[in-house]
Design a protein around this motif. Structure first.
Motif, short mmCIF file in Angstrom:
data_model
loop_
_atom_site.label_atom_id
_atom_site.label_comp_id
_atom_site.label_asym_id
_atom_site.label_seq_id
_atom_site.Cartn_x
_atom_site.Cartn_y
_atom_site.Cartn_z
N LEU A 1 16.33 33.14 38.49
CA LEU A 1 16.84 31.62 39.03
C LEU A 1 17.81 31.96 39.72
O LEU A 1 18.06 30.84 40.78
CB LEU A 1 17.45 30.88 37.67
CG LEU A 1 18.04 29.57 38.22
CD1 LEU A 1 16.59 28.40 38.49
CD2 LEU A 1 18.40 28.63 36.60
N ALA A 2 18.49 33.00 39.86
CA ALA A 2 19.46 33.39 40.77
C ALA A 2 19.47 33.74 42.12
O ALA A 2 20.12 33.00 43.03
CB ALA A 2 20.23 34.33 39.86
N GLU A 3 18.06 34.06 42.26
CA GLU A 3 17.21 34.65 43.18
C GLU A 3 16.79 32.98 43.88
O GLU A 3 17.04 33.19 45.10
CB GLU A 3 16.25 35.72 43.22
CG GLU A 3 16.77 37.09 42.83
CD GLU A 3 15.52 37.52 42.12
OE1 GLU A 3 14.62 37.42 42.43
OE2 GLU A 3 15.65 39.12 42.10
N ARG A 4 16.72 32.15 42.88
CA ARG A 4 15.81 31.36 44.12
C ARG A 4 17.09 30.38 44.29
O ARG A 4 16.65 29.29 45.18
CB ARG A 4 14.72 30.24 42.64
CG ARG A 4 13.81 31.26 42.44
CD ARG A 4 13.13 29.95 41.52
NE ARG A 4 12.17 29.36 42.50
CZ ARG A 4 11.14 28.17 41.75
NH1 ARG A 4 10.66 28.25 40.27
NH2 ARG A 4 10.87 27.50 42.60
N LEU A 5 18.13 30.32 43.52
CA LEU A 5 19.25 29.95 44.22
C LEU A 5 19.23 30.26 45.45
O LEU A 5 20.23 29.29 46.60
CB LEU A 5 20.31 29.27 43.45
CG LEU A 5 20.17 28.76 41.53
CD1 LEU A 5 20.51 29.23 40.76
CD2 LEU A 5 20.01 26.91 42.37
N GLN A 6 20.04 31.88 45.62
CA GLN A 6 20.28 32.08 46.76
C GLN A 6 19.20 31.72 48.06
O GLN A 6 19.94 32.20 49.37
CB GLN A 6 20.55 33.79 46.53
CG GLN A 6 21.04 34.19 45.60
CD GLN A 6 20.88 35.69 44.87
OE1 GLN A 6 20.01 36.77 45.48
NE2 GLN A 6 22.21 36.08 43.99
#
Length: 614
Positions: free
Chosen positions: A270-275
């Motif tokens: 999820l952090a990667e998709r937000l980034q």
């Protein structure tokens, strides 16, 4: 009965899961999920169940009851048992699925483990195959459990534990006779655990008759949530949650945002998709070393990034005043965890926002939260597309104002060189730079394409969930020779409930399933509801004959749904749905009247049939 009453608001020394004598495989699963300390119901119930005692647990939804009985059952499980060792009764199919999934999560380190959910309206063949394979845990609704016992497909000789989950709700749905019938057919030498939010006289009588010297644990949950926290929820399917989260971050005026995910892998993904969408985001989970954790938390405090995606374990002790929003992207396991999570915002007199993501099967958690909080959670209302784009423009202008105050000498020199070499409009150059920063994505949010209206009517049923009336109807299949009369009465009552007040244009369809196949109206309703996702109130009159039936459904059925229903089976018989040209369906206000018996009852009438493809 011994009575132990726990007040959740009392601070004190509490057990850790590692202090409980659970099987090593179960302990591993608990650690992977992120559990550290048991909730009050778990702390009191698990030792009693591990000791082999019967148990009466009085606690509200959302207090962690499932783990309270699942963990001891899994610890005492014999992997080579070769058949059901525990049966769990639940009032609805949604809860049966949810409890079975919890068993699967807690037991995923146990070899050859399977928790089998069985409920009305779903394929008998799949359930029978699961039972023949020797599934050690069976979770189901009373009607379908009775069916399998009658058919001999559910063997009870090796059952050592019976759990009645949400017994008071099963009572309110009319299952009390079914429960007693099932209890009478269970082995005498067994452990019985009954969980209920309330203790009406009929449930108390069952306890006195069927439970032997049970330990009684009563949990009164008291919560303390800052009145400065605004609590809202949003209902989405799992596949739509991430895009919805992006929209919320675009919509909300926020400072720092704490997002909770269930797993360590989930935080990273999820952090990667937000980034990738341009958000300054970091992940925090139990695999991150302490020194790196301290750096991440300090950077969040200093405003070096704004979105933190964390697990429950990693977020323990997190105290960052600038957290304005807590988003439960993956719902917590119980109400207590929810309270701890949202307590990360609204501190030091500041206002805060808590947003809870729910799928259809997780609505019970919200009910538990609302009951314990003594109020309703607010439905999250998204602004219009125009408002969203206006807000996005305003935020973009604010970012430009901040950037213009910085020292931009080096960037000005580089862009001056580019302009001297290329004849480009400076405004177009600025737009190109903005486009690069946005990852070549359009600036304004776009309205998604609309689906055809007939399909929306059918898909709307999945988002709204299943009403209780249909749950009862499809779960109450009966042995036809034993009590067909009572089943017909129940079906007629459900028929009236399911169709009143509907003004959707209807069309009559023929089904090649009838009473001669052992089918009831509840079986038909459940099959169509599960496969087409259609609410019971959108189903009209059902007229059953010996070898076929007729049902009124909304006009304009999408082709893919029609074709899907061709091979759906009820009592082992394909529906083979087709258009009925022999009669015009009644208006919705007339649904519920009992049809006259056909003079040709038992004979297959000649009717023109036409495939939907034509």
């Amino acid at each position: 009965m011994s009575n132990e009453e726990i007040d959740d608001s009392v601070e004190g020394d509490s057990l850790a899961f590692t202090d409980l004598p659970l099987a090593p495989e179960v302990q591993e699963a608990i650690e992977a999920i992120g559990y550290e300390t048991p909730s009050p119901i778990q702390e009191q119930a698990i030792p009693e169940l591990l000791a082999g005692r019967d148990l009466l647990g009085i606690a509200d939804t959302g207090t962690g009851k499932t783990a309270a009985f699942a963990l001891p059952i899994l610890t005492n499980l014999d992997p080579d048992g070769g058949g059901p060792q525990a049966v769990c009764l639940t009032p609805t199919r949604e809860l049966a699925i949810q409890v079975a999934e919890a068993f699967e999560s807690f037991g995923n380190r146990i070899r050859r483990f399977q928790a089998l959910p069985i409920y009305g309206g779903s394929d008998y063949g799949k359930q029978i195959r699961g039972l023949k394979s020797g599934a050690p845990i069976v979770v189901g609704t009373p009607g379908r459990i009775m069916d399998h016992i009658n058919k001999g497909t559910l063997k009870l000789d090796k059952v050592r534990t019976l759990v009645l989950d949400e017994a008071d709700e099963m009572l309110s749905m009319g299952f009390i006779e079914d429960i007693e019938w099932i209890l009478d057919h269970m082995p005498e030498e067994r452990q019985t655990a009954l969980f209920s939010a309330t203790m009406p006289p009929q449930i108390r009588k069952i306890c006195e008759k069927y439970l032997r010297d049970p330990a009684e644990v009563t949990i009164k949950v008291k919560t303390s949530i800052s009145p400065n926290i605004r609590q809202r929820y949003v209902k989405r399917r799992s596949g739509a949650k991430t895009e919805t989260l992006f929209n919320i971050l675009e919509t909300e005026d926020h400072d720092a945002v704490l997002i909770f995910a269930k797993t360590k892998t989930g935080t990273l993904e999820l952090a990667e998709r937000l980034q990738a969408r341009g958000h300054s985001a970091e992940a925090l989970n139990g695999d991150i070393p302490q020194n790196q954790r301290e750096r991440i938390v300090n950077n969040l405090k200093q405003g070096r990034f704004d979105v933190l995606v964390a697990t429950d374990v990693a977020a323990r002790g997190l105290d960052v005043e600038r957290i304005s929003h807590v988003v439960n992207f993956d719902p917590p396991f119980d109400v207590e965890s929810y309270v701890h999570r949202i307590g990360r915002t609204g501190r030091a007199g500041r206002t805060g926002d808590a947003i809870l993501f729910l799928t259809g099967k997780e609505k019970r958690l919200m009910r538990g939260i609302e009951k314990i909080m003594g109020g309703k959670l607010e439905l999250y209302e998204f602004p219009s597309l125009e408002d969203l784009n206006e807000q996005k423009v305003e935020r973009y202008f604010a970012r430009l104002d901040d950037s213009l105050e910085k020292d931009l000498t080096e960037y000005q020199e580089v862009l001056s060189q580019y302009l001297r070499k290329n004849e480009v409009d400076p405004l177009k150059l600025a737009a190109a730079l903005a486009n690069m920063e946005a990852g070549n994505k359009p600036f304004f949010l776009q309205k998604p394409p609309e689906r055809p209206r007939p399909r929306q009517e059918f898909e709307r049923g999945r988002d709204r969930g299943r009403d209780r009336g249909r749950d009862r109807g499809r779960d109450r299949g009966r042995d036809r020779d034993r009590d067909r009369g009572r089943r017909r009465d129940n079906d007629d009552r459900r028929d009236r409930r399911s169709s009143h007040g509907s003004d959707v244009p209807m069309k009559s369809y023929r089904l090649e399933v009838g009473e001669g196949h052992g089918a009831g109206k509840g079986d038909i309703v459940g099959a169509i509801a599960n496969e087409a996702g259609l609410e019971a109130r959108y189903m009209g009159k059902i007229r059953m004959f010996q070898h076929h039936s007729f049902i009124d459904l909304p006009d304009g059925m999408p082709r893919e749904i029609f074709e899907l229903l061709q091979n759906v089976q009820v009592r082992g018989q394909p529906l083979q749905i087709s258009k009925d040209f022999g009669r015009k369906p009644r208006e919705s206000k007339d649904f519920g009247r009992k049809p006259r018996e056909s003079r040709n009852f038992g004979k297959k009438p000649r009717r023109k049939k036409e495939s939907f493809r034509k």
